[in-house]
Every structure is written in structure tokens, then in C-alpha cells.
Design a protein around this motif. Structure first.
Motif, PDB file in Angstrom:
ATOM      1  N   PRO A  76       0.808  -1.213   0.000  1.00 12.37           N
ATOM      2  CA  PRO A  76       0.000   0.000   0.000  1.00 12.37           C
ATOM      3  C   PRO A  76       0.843   1.266   0.000  1.00 12.37           C
ATOM      4  N   GLY A  77       0.274   2.346  -0.433  1.00 15.48           N
ATOM      5  CA  GLY A  77       0.902   3.662  -0.313  1.00 15.48           C
ATOM      6  C   GLY A  77       1.565   4.170  -1.568  1.00 15.48           C
ATOM      7  N   ILE A  83      -2.591   4.726  -4.740  1.00 20.51           N
ATOM      8  CA  ILE A  83      -3.292   6.008  -4.661  1.00 20.51           C
ATOM      9  C   ILE A  83      -4.243   6.161  -5.841  1.00 20.51           C
ATOM     10  N   ARG A 119      -7.217   4.028  -5.389  1.00 23.71           N
ATOM     11  CA  ARG A 119      -8.106   4.552  -4.358  1.00 23.71           C
ATOM     12  C   ARG A 119      -8.940   5.703  -4.904  1.00 23.71           C
ATOM     13  N   LEU A 120      -8.326   6.493  -5.795  1.00 23.33           N
ATOM     14  CA  LEU A 120      -9.075   7.611  -6.369  1.00 23.33           C
ATOM     15  C   LEU A 120     -10.179   7.095  -7.272  1.00 23.33           C
ATOM     16  N   GLY A 127       8.450   6.590  -1.651  1.00 23.45           N
ATOM     17  CA  GLY A 127       8.445   7.164  -0.305  1.00 23.45           C
ATOM     18  C   GLY A 127       9.832   7.209   0.290  1.00 23.45           C
ATOM     19  N   VAL A 186      11.999   9.785  -1.415  1.00 21.33           N
ATOM     20  CA  VAL A 186      11.692  11.151  -0.990  1.00 21.33           C
ATOM     21  C   VAL A 186      12.277  11.421   0.388  1.00 21.33           C
ATOM     22  N   THR A 187      12.145  10.442   1.280  1.00 20.85           N
ATOM     23  CA  THR A 187      12.707  10.618   2.615  1.00 20.85           C
ATOM     24  C   THR A 187      14.194  10.900   2.534  1.00 20.85           C
ATOM     25  N   LEU A 239      14.681  14.493   1.405  1.00 19.71           N
ATOM     26  CA  LEU A 239      14.364  15.467   2.442  1.00 19.71           C
ATOM     27  C   LEU A 239      15.388  15.436   3.561  1.00 19.71           C
ATOM     28  N   GLY A 240      15.917  14.259   3.834  1.00 17.95           N
ATOM     29  CA  GLY A 240      16.908  14.146   4.893  1.00 17.95           C
ATOM     30  C   GLY A 240      18.300  14.497   4.409  1.00 17.95           C
ATOM     31  N   THR A 254      20.798  12.427  -0.130  1.00 21.70           N
ATOM     32  CA  THR A 254      21.266  12.677  -1.494  1.00 21.70           C
ATOM     33  C   THR A 254      20.931  14.125  -1.826  1.00 21.70           C
ATOM     34  N   ALA A 301       3.705  17.427  -5.922  1.00 22.29           N
ATOM     35  CA  ALA A 301       2.368  17.758  -5.425  1.00 22.29           C
ATOM     36  C   ALA A 301       2.259  17.446  -3.946  1.00 22.29           C
ATOM     37  N   LYS A 302       2.796  16.331  -3.548  1.00 21.56           N
ATOM     38  CA  LYS A 302       2.642  15.908  -2.173  1.00 21.56           C
ATOM     39  C   LYS A 302       3.465  16.750  -1.209  1.00 21.56           C
ATOM     40  N   GLN A 303       4.677  17.056  -1.599  1.00 22.26           N
ATOM     41  CA  GLN A 303       5.567  17.733  -0.666  1.00 22.26           C
ATOM     42  C   GLN A 303       5.420  19.236  -0.699  1.00 22.26           C
ATOM     43  N   LYS A 348      -9.153  15.430  -9.436  1.00 19.78           N
ATOM     44  CA  LYS A 348      -8.488  14.786  -8.293  1.00 19.78           C
ATOM     45  C   LYS A 348      -7.120  14.261  -8.688  1.00 19.78           C
TER      46      LYS A 348
END
Lengths: 498, 331, 151
Positions: free
Chosen positions: B53-54, B59, B62-63, B200, B203-204, B207-208, B211, B222-224, B293
Motif C-alpha cells: 500500500p501507499g 493512490i 483509491r481515487l 516514499g 523522498v525521505t 528530504l533528509g 542525497t 504535489a505531495k511535498q 483529483k
């Protein structure tokens, strides 16, 4: 953070949702093979017609209940109902065997409620700063964390160090079977397609933990668990007293659980293992751990319940799911049009805060609900005649393993692992190191390869692996954990089993 | 006397054959009528996502879920069958019931690249893909406080320090990886790709600051939101959600594409069932509310139905296999 | 018992399994030679070597210091075999005769295997019925509430 959100969480509808969620979650979590993820996936469509906060409360309550419910099967059947309860088997099952099963279940309930509260409160008060922890953990930190988890093998294998390490290595090899995650190869499938999916953790858990128990149960006429003649309710206050005596363990394990929950990809199983390892290392009676030490259950159950709240921190703040159930919650939110990520706390603050309060309410409700269900579960497992218990559990393992990936081959693999696990356990090779290797192997491998790639690219390999402060702290803990059992093994008599 | 019997026998055989032919024809007509009549849904449908999932596949499914229920009155049950980066799910697809109650998500380039690498249990052509309903365009993402303000900055840094610009991405021999290889070729740079398990995790890592950049998709942007900046997107025209982000083409790099996602049926499904599903998904896809959406989530719409699937897939197969061969990912 | 340490069940079993693990390690090492990506080789190779070393050490120390530890212990064999083979048969039968039918096989065999007391008409009835109820309720739970496609 306003009080109004607390009030909106306290509506009868939301409270009913929370109660229903906790009960349903507990039942689902207690069945090996059924995970919180599965339950959430099925129930998401129901939430489309609810408002976002209520939907979240329902999903969060189910998640909370499921993590707690995993302890039942762990304690009473030596089979973690969910992977997060692996470490609960270490002391839970021995306690059940000697007649303290109801005590163990009650302890699990208190610890889970406490841990869940700590996680939820951390989510409420400290989410934005704590989310930075999630980001500070890079590949190298994950690598060292998995090494730390693996070092638990050494302390678990009292006297059987080489065999324990061999089991761990074997588990890690099992984890490489199939398509490699971070490279483009397919490994150890020998050309067949059956093993493309690799050894699933849940199936392996059921096989390695439950099947050997069943094989032995059929073979002897003795009862499964010893039954005391005492009045059961007395044990609840006894459990409470024990929990209060171990305040420090409770708090420390809950904090550890929250922190591990914040790390995406770690989850309840790693949290339980880390907390257990620390409790064992710093406990007064190292030897008792693994033979039915209540502190063991306190550590694992509070830690894995704390991951519920902890996992929501990166989920809500960064839009990055902390655990698979969190990913489902993210999906449900997205459909509702709620944007997760940095904007969520400011834009959709009312939804978030109502949810967090709802989560706290659900955790509190778990206390009476959990104790009640726990007592009922204990009674039934203990009084059901073994002749019915064994086939029921056997049937459950088949249907549960099948449900993971809708595959009969998974069930066959589970059975093979089970027979193998029973066999090698006869000769000194325990199952837990294998499971640890299976779970931590991928984390170790990915962390290592990623860390190596970055380090090599930036010409900073040594600094990469040994120069980062968080890594150094983890390495230090690992060394401390390793030195203790080696020291104990050295002190023991020479003619021990190796 | 012999001859008479033979002729009679031949005559009888001929009659028999004719009878058999007629009967078969009638039965065939009857069944095809029946299957046309039965090309409808009975009860909840099972939408299997061959990942955990995720992810983007989850996604987008789910939409679709509420729109499906709304338009066609039945529940769409999303379930997960992770393993082998999707291979477990796709390998099991043709063993499932082809009555139209079960569908499975498919992803490009996965279903093209994976079978080309090793025996994964299925071949690209085995999968009865009937619709491609969106794609997530490749994009280079950096953190908001990154020193790279434009793509040119990153290219300059990569040229000055070959190999030292680290870029996270999801998996190897995946859309992100192929994009990184292609771009390196077009720009003449040498960047280091660091594979992570899923978008995911990639992206982590970005953000951390593990890299310095990420090969991701517009969905990440869009998400971040404000936490990241996209340097370029691999689309023909700018994405409506990000009017300030240039396309690779504008900046002189001929790159469009990303990860395409669609749906498939078991190949035992009849042509009628396939067409029915193709039309149903098309209907959801043309719904403006659904499109909004998806676009708000950073997805890019696409409409390739069962009729146009063959050509679309042929073009993609050629493109991906060529890229992968050049990159040394397959032989 | 009459066996000496170096020939006891525990001794033989322990040595056998250690050797088996070494063998598994070698197979893993061999498999890594077919990987195209260096990244996929590092971890399995390291871990396989660890396995070989640890299993080897266990093998050698057990050879040098034989003991009686380990072994199959007590327990009635036919029950174990019945139980496990029934579970396997259930798996193979599942695609053919469906889930509930093969589940019945597993349940009944488990019942027989685990039942150490004498059978009476009453117990047959009660256990049989409860078994049926349990199986059907699980079936309903999984198939219709959780949408798991049981054959």
C-alpha cells in the motif's frame, strides 16, 4: 491543539467508532496471518462516506487494537499474531507454559495502553520536531540499527552462540530470495517462479513459530498450558503492580517504540526487538529474560504500541508513511481530498487534532476492552480440549497464510519451514534468530548498499559509515549489547553446547 | 454389393458431419450470445495492486474507487499482492478467473523490463492490458533550500564533479533509473543513482539530505508542496499544477515520459468483457471530477483503451528495451 | 540409553544440520556468480560466508566435544506424521476440491492426531460439530468479509 478538537473527538459517534475499531482490531490482530494492513485495506471504503476525522479515528483504532491483539497468539500459542509481537513470544509463551498466561495477557494490555498513550501524546505535542528524526536517519543509520537488532541474536542464544549466529545468517539468506529490491537481479530462485516473491515474513513467522508447537502438542497427551485454580481477576491487580514496579522499563520502552515508529520502514517488530534488547541488557536479571520474565513483555508490548502514534508522525507531517498501515491511511485521506504533508497541520489542523484526540480515546478504551477480551481469550484457549485446539490452530495457519497473498504455494512454503524449524530446534538451532535475520536482512542490505553507493560517490566511505553521530550512538549500543553475553559465555562452564 | 454399402456409408458420414457442423455452429452462436449478454459485473470486483500500500498505483486505484461505485453501483475492493516488485502479482494474473470480476494494476516500464531480464513468470504479451489511464511524469526534485535553483545549476555541478551528484530514486531498472540514465546521456553528465525501496523512501532520503537530488515524479512535487522544488518535468507541456516548472524539452533535453499505469484482465477474459472494462475505465477517466483529483495529486492523464493498446505497447516496448539495452541493464 | 555420546541422536542431528547449513552457504555463493549487478552480490556473499563460518565452527566444536544434548525426545510419531502430512495434502487438494473440503481433511486429521483420550459418541459429535462451526465461520470471515478469494 485547542480544546474544541478534544470535544469534537468525544462525540458519541466517534467514541463508538473508536470502541468498535479497537475491538475489531484486537480480534483481527490475534489471528496469525491477518494483519492490521489487511483489515485497514478492507475497511477503507467505509470511510469514504464519513468525515475525514471520524474515518481516521476508526482506522487508527483498528490499528491500535491489532498491534495489541498480536500479543494473544504470541503468549498463548507462541505465534506472533502480527510481526510486531515477535519479541512478545520470547517471554510470553514461557510465562503461559508455567501457568502465568493470564498475568502475561493482562501485562500486555497495560503495557500496550501505556505505550500507545506515549506514542499518541508524542504525536500530539512533538510531531513537527520529531519528524526531523525520521529525516536524520539515513541509509547508514538503518544499517547500524539492523546490526543492533541482529546483535540481539547473540544475547538470545544463551550458550548456543554459533548456532544462533548460523540461524541468523540463514534467515538473512532467506531474505535475499526473489527479486532484489535495490538492484536488478533475481536471486536464489533456481529458475523457478515459485520463489519470485521470496519468503514472506508473516508466513515464515507462522511456520517457524506455530507449526513446531503444534507438532509437539499432538505428540504428547499433556495439556497445552498449565491452568491455575485461582480467581482470574486477581491477576489484573497483580499485573498492574508489576507494571508499576517496572516504571523505568515501561517509559524507556515506550520512548524507544515511538522513536523507532517514526522511522519509515522500521515498524513494530523492530521496535519490540530494540526495546527488548535494551531491557535485557539493563535488567537486573539478564538470565531470566527468555524464560518468562514479565519485564520482557512490558518492554515489547509498550514499544510496539508506541509505534502506532510514532508512525503517524512522518505520515502526517511529511506525507511519508511510517508503516504499511499508515500508507493505507494516507490513501484514505487522499481520496477525501485531505492533503498530507507539511501543509496538513496548518491547513487541516482540525482534522488532525480531532484524530489525535480520537486516537488517545481509542487507546484509553483499549484498557477495559483489552482486559475483557484478554480474559476471555485466555479462558477459551486454556479450557478448549487440546484435540480441538490443535486442528483449529492448524486450520487457522492454513487460511491465514493463504490470505497473505492468495497463494497456496505460500502455505506449502510455510509448512516446509515449519517442519524444518521443528527439526533444527531439536538440535539446538532456535527459530528466533532465523526470523530476526529474515526481517532485518533487507534493512541491513539496503542500508549497506545505499550507504556504500553514496559514500563511494562522495569519496567519503569511512566518514559515511563511522562518522555520523547517530550511527556512532547505535554502534556504541551494539557493542555494549554484544559484550555482555560474550562475557557471560566466557564465565560459564567449559563444556557447554556450542 | 460392397460398393453400395460404401456409398451408403460415405453418404451417412457426410450427413453426420453436416449434423455435427450445424450443432457446433448453433452452440457457438448460443455461447457467444450468452457471453455478450453476460459481459456485466455481478457483485464486488477485486482490484489487485501488485505492490504494497501507499504507492502511486495504490493512490490512483483509491481515487478510482468511489467513482466506480458511483457510476456502476458495485464495490471495488482494493487488495494488495506485493512481491518481486510486481512480478508475483503479474505472474499469477492469468491463473485467476477471467469472468471480469478480477482486475489487476499494471505498470510500465516494469512489465516490459522485468521479463526481459530473467524468468519472472510472465511475458509482457501475456498480460491482457486493456487500459492505460495515467502516467506520472519523470521529474528532478530537490529540496526547497537546495543550492540548485535551475536544472542548469545541477548540470553544471555534475559536469564539474563527475559522479558526485547523488540522486535517489525508486528501484533499479525502473522508470526513475531509466530516466537518470537517459538524462545523463542527453546532458553528457555522470550522476550517481542511489536506489531506494519505493518512492516514499526515495523522498525521505532527499528530504533528509542523504542525497542532493531525486529522480521522482510530479506526484512528489504535489505531495511535498513547498518543501521541495522541481527542476524540470518530462512532459510535452507544463503540468497545470506547476506552471513555473519548465519541461525538459524547453530546456533542450528531448525527454518525455515517466511511469505509466494501467489495468489488465486475465487473458481468459472474453473480448466482450475486455471491451466492457475498457469502456468503464474510460468513463471514469473522462469524468472531470476524477481528472481534477488526479491532476491535483500530480498525476498526468492518459487515455489508451483496449483498441489502441497494441500499438501503444509496441512503441513502448521498443523504446524501453532500447534504453535498457544501451544502459546495460539487459542483454 | 545405550549409545555413546559420539553416536547419540543429538550428536548426529547436530552435526547433520551444521553440515546442511554449510551446504546452503555454498549454494548461495555459487548462485551469486550469476548476478549481473555487483550490488546484488555483496550482501548474500557476506552472509553466506558468515553462515559457513558459524556452522563450521559449531560442527567442529561438536565433533571435538561430543555430547548427548539434543534429540527427538519423547512423543508419539504417527500422530506427528499424520498431522503434518494431512496439512500438506490439504494444500495440494485445495485447488482441486476447494477450500472447505480440503480444510475438512486438515481438521479431521488434526483432531485424530491430537486426541489422546478415548473416543466416545459424545466427543465425536461435539468435536465434529464445533470443528464444522469453526471452519465455516473462518471461511465466511475470510471470504465474504475480508474478500479473500478462497478456492
Amino acid at each position: 491543539m485547542e480544546f474544541s478538537h478534544f470535544l469534537s473527538a468525544m462525540t458519541p459517534f466517534n467514541i463508538a467508532l473508536a470502541l468498535f475499531g479497537v475491538v475489531a482490531g484486537t480480534v483481527i490482530g490475534s489471528i496469525p496471518g491477518l494483519t492490521a494492513t489487511m483489515a485497514l485495506a478492507v475497511l477503507v471504503p467505509i470511510t469514504f462516506s464519513m468525515d475525514p476525522a471520524s474515518a481516521l479515528i476508526l482506522l487508527g483504532a483498528i490499528y491500535t487494537g491489532a498491534i495489541y491483539g498480536g500479543a494473544y497468539a504470541a503468549i498463548l500459542l507462541n505465534t506472533p499474531g502480527t510481526p510486531s509481537a515477535i519479541a512478545t513470544t520470547f517471554d510470553g509463551y514461557p510465562m503461559a507454559k508455567r501457568g502465568d498466561g493470564d498475568l502475561a495477557v493482562a501485562l500486555a494490555c497495560f503495557s500496550s495502553v501505556f505505550g500507545g498513550m506515549v506514542g499518541a501524546i508524542a504525536l500530539l505535542l512533538l510531531a513537527p520536531p520529531l519528524s526531523k528524526v525520521a529525516l536524520a536517519f539515513g541509509p547508514v543509520e538503518y544499517f547500524w540499527l539492523s546490526i543492533f537488532g541482529l546483535s540481539l541474536i547473540a544475547s538470545l542464544s544463551n550458550g548456543n552462540l554459533m548456532k544462533g549466529l548460523a540461524g541468523g545468517a540463514f534467515g538473512m539468506i532467506l531474505s535475499t530470495v526473489g527479486v532484489a529490491e535495490i538492484s536488478a537481479d533475481i536471486r536464489l530462485t533456481f529458475g523457478s517462479q515459485v520463489m519470485i516473491g521470496g519468503f514472506g515474513v508473516v508466513g515464515a513467522l507462522i511456520g517457524l513459530y506455530c507449526i513446531p508447537v503444534l507438532i509437539d502438542l499432538v505428540a504428547t497427551p499433556e495439556r497445552h498450558l498449565k491452568v491455575e485454580e485461582n480467581v482470574k481477576s486477581v491477576r489484573i491487580s497483580e499485573a498492574f503492580k508489576i507494571a508499576m514496579r517496572s516504571k523505568f522499563n515501561l517509559i524507556r520502552s515506550s520512548v524507544v517504540g515511538t522513536l523507532v515508529g517514526i522511522l519509515p520502514g522500521a515498524g513494530g517488530s523492530v521496535a519490540g526487538l530494540v526495546a527488548y534488547s535494551e531491557a535485557k541488557r539493563t535488567g537486573k536479571d539478564h538470565q531470566k529474560f527468555g524464560e518468562g520474565e514479565p519485564d520482557g513483555i512490558i518492554a515489547t508490548e509498550s514499544a510496539n504500541s508506541a509505534t502506532v502514534g510514532g508512525g503517524f508522525i512522518p505520515t502526517l507531517v511529511l506525507g511519508i508513511p511510517g508503516t504499511p498501515p499508515d500508507a493505507i491511511v494516507l490513501g484514505a485521506l487522499l481520496v477525501q481530498g485531505v492533503r498530507t504533508g507539511p501543509a496538513m497541520f496548518s491547513q487541516s489542523g482540525s482534522i488532525v487534532y480531532t484524530f489525535i484526540y480520537g486516537l488517545i480515546i481509542a487507546t484509553i478504551l483499549m484498557l477495559p476492552a483489552g482486559l475483557l477480551i484478554g480474559r476471555y481469550a485466555y479462558k477459551s484457549i486454556v479450557t478448549i480440549p487440546k484435540a480441538v485446539l490443535v486442528p483449529t490452530v492448524g486450520f487457522m495457519t492454513i487460511i491465514g497464510t493463504f490470505a497473505i497473498r492468495n497463494s497456496v504455494s505460500d502455505v506449502i512454503i510455510m509448512l516446509c519451514l515449519g517442519v524444518f524449524g521443528w527439526l533444527i530446534a531439536r538440535f539446538g538451532f532456535a527459530a528466533s534468530p532465523i526470523v530476526l535475520g529474515l526481517i532485518l536482512g533487507p534493512i541491513a542490505e539496503q542500508g549497506f548498499v545505499q550507504g556504500w553507493t553514496i559514500g563511494a560517490a562522495t569519496n567519503n566511505l569511512i566518514g559515511m559509515f563511522f562518522g555520523r553521530p547517530i550511527s556512532q550512538a547505535i554502534i556504541a549500543f551494539t557493542l555494549m549489547t554484544l559484550i555482555l553475553p560474550i562475557y557471560l559465555a566466557y564465565k560459564k562452564q567449559p563444556h557447554k553446547e556450542v | 454389393m460392397f460398393k453400395n454399402n460404401e456409398t451408403a456409408e460415405i453418404g451417412r458420414n457426410k450427413m453426420l458431419k453436416k449434423h455435427i457442423k450445424n450443432t457446433v455452429a448453433i452452440i457457438a452462436a448460443a455461447t457467444s450470445f450468452a457471453s455478450i449478454a453476460s459481459a456485466e459485473i455481478n457483485g464486488p470486483v477485486n482490484y489487485i495492486i501488485p505492490f504494497g500500500p501507499g504507492g502511486e498505483s495504490d493512490i490512483s486505484a483509491r481515487l478510482q474507487q468511489p467513482f466506480f461505485k458511483d457510476k456502476f453501483g458495485e464495490d471495488m475492493v482494493v487488495s494488495y499482492q506485493p512481491g518481486g516488485g510486481g512480478a508475483v502479482g503479474w505472474a499469477s494474473l492469468n491463473g485467476l478467473n477471467g469472468d471480469g470480476q478480477t482486475i489487476m494494476g499494471v505498470n510500465l516500464p516494469h512489465i516490459i523490463i522485468k521479463p526481459a531480464q530473467k524468468n519472472v513468470g510472465f511475458k509482457t504479451d501475456d498480460l491482457n492490458t486493456f487500459y492505460m489511464f495515467h502516467y506520472t511524469p519523470d521529474a528532478i526534485v530537490v529540496t526547497a533550500d537546495s543550492p540548485y535553483q535551475t536544472l542548469a545549476d545541477l548540470v553544471a555541478d555534475a559536469k564539474a564533479n563527475p559522479g558526485q551528484v547523488t540522486m535517489s530514486g525508486s528501484g533499479k531498472a525502473s522508470a526513475n533509473h531509466l530516466a537518470q540514465i537517459k538524462f545523463d546521456k542527453l546532458a553528457g553528465t555522470l550522476t550517481t543513482y542511489v536506489p531506494f525501496k519505493g518512492t516514499g523512501a526515495a523522498v525521505t532520503a532527499l528530504l533528509g539530505k542523504q542525497t542532493v537530488a531525486e529522480w521522482g515524479y510530479t506526484t512528489v512535487g504535489a505531495k511535498q508542496g513547498d518543501a521541495v522544488r522541481m527542476l524540470a518535468v518530462a512532459m510535452e507541456n507544463r503540468h497545470p499544477l506547476f506552471p513555473d516548472v519548465p519541461t525538459f524539452k524547453e530546456l533542450g533535453y528531448d525527454m518525455t515520459g515517466g511511469a505509466y499505469r494501467g489495468i489488465a484482465l486475465p487473458n481468459s477474459a472474453s473480448a466482450e468483457t475486455t471491451k466492457m472494462w475498457s469502456d468503464m475505465i474510460a468513463e471514469i477517466n473522462t469524468d472531470p471530477a476524477f481528472q481534477k483529483k488526479m491532476l491535483d495529486g500530480g498525476f498526468a492523464m492518459l487515455d489508451v483503451d483496449s483498441a489502441g493498446m497494441k500499438d501503444f505497447m509496441a512503441a513502448r516496448v521498443e523504446e524501453y528495451l532500447k534504453d535498457a539495452r544501451e544502459a546495460g541493464l539487459i542483454k | 540409553m545405550g549409545t555413546s555420546s559420539s553416536k547419540s541422536q543429538g550428536q548426529f542431528g547436530s552435526l547433520f544440520i551444521s553440515t546442511l547449513f554449510i551446504f546452503i552457504g555454498l549454494i548461495t555463493l555459487y548462485d551469486t556468480t550469476s548476478y549481473s549487478d555487483r550490488d546484488s552480490q555483496v550482501f548474500p556473499q557476506t552472509v553466506a560466508i558468515i553462515l559457513i563460518i558459524t556452522a563450521g565452527t559449531s560442527l567442529i566444536t561438536r565433533l571435538l566435544k561430543p555430547s548427548n544434548e539434543g534429540g527427538f525426545g519423547e512423543g508419539i510419531w504417527w500422530r506427528r506424521v499424520l498431522f503434518i502430512s494431512a496439512m500438506f495434502i490439504t494444500c495440494f487438494a485445495m485447488p482441486i476440491i476447494g477450500f472447505l473440503a480440503s480444510g475438512v481433511i486438515a481438521f479431521t486429521s488434526g483432531l485424530i492426531a491430537a486426541m489422546h483420550d478415548k473416543w466416545s459418541f459424545r466427543t465425536v459429535l461435539i468435536y465434529g460439530c464445533s470443528g464444522a462451526i469453526i471452519m465455516v465461520s473462518f471461511f465466511i470471515l475470510f471470504k465474504f468479509i475480508l474478500f479473500v478469494p478462497l478456492p
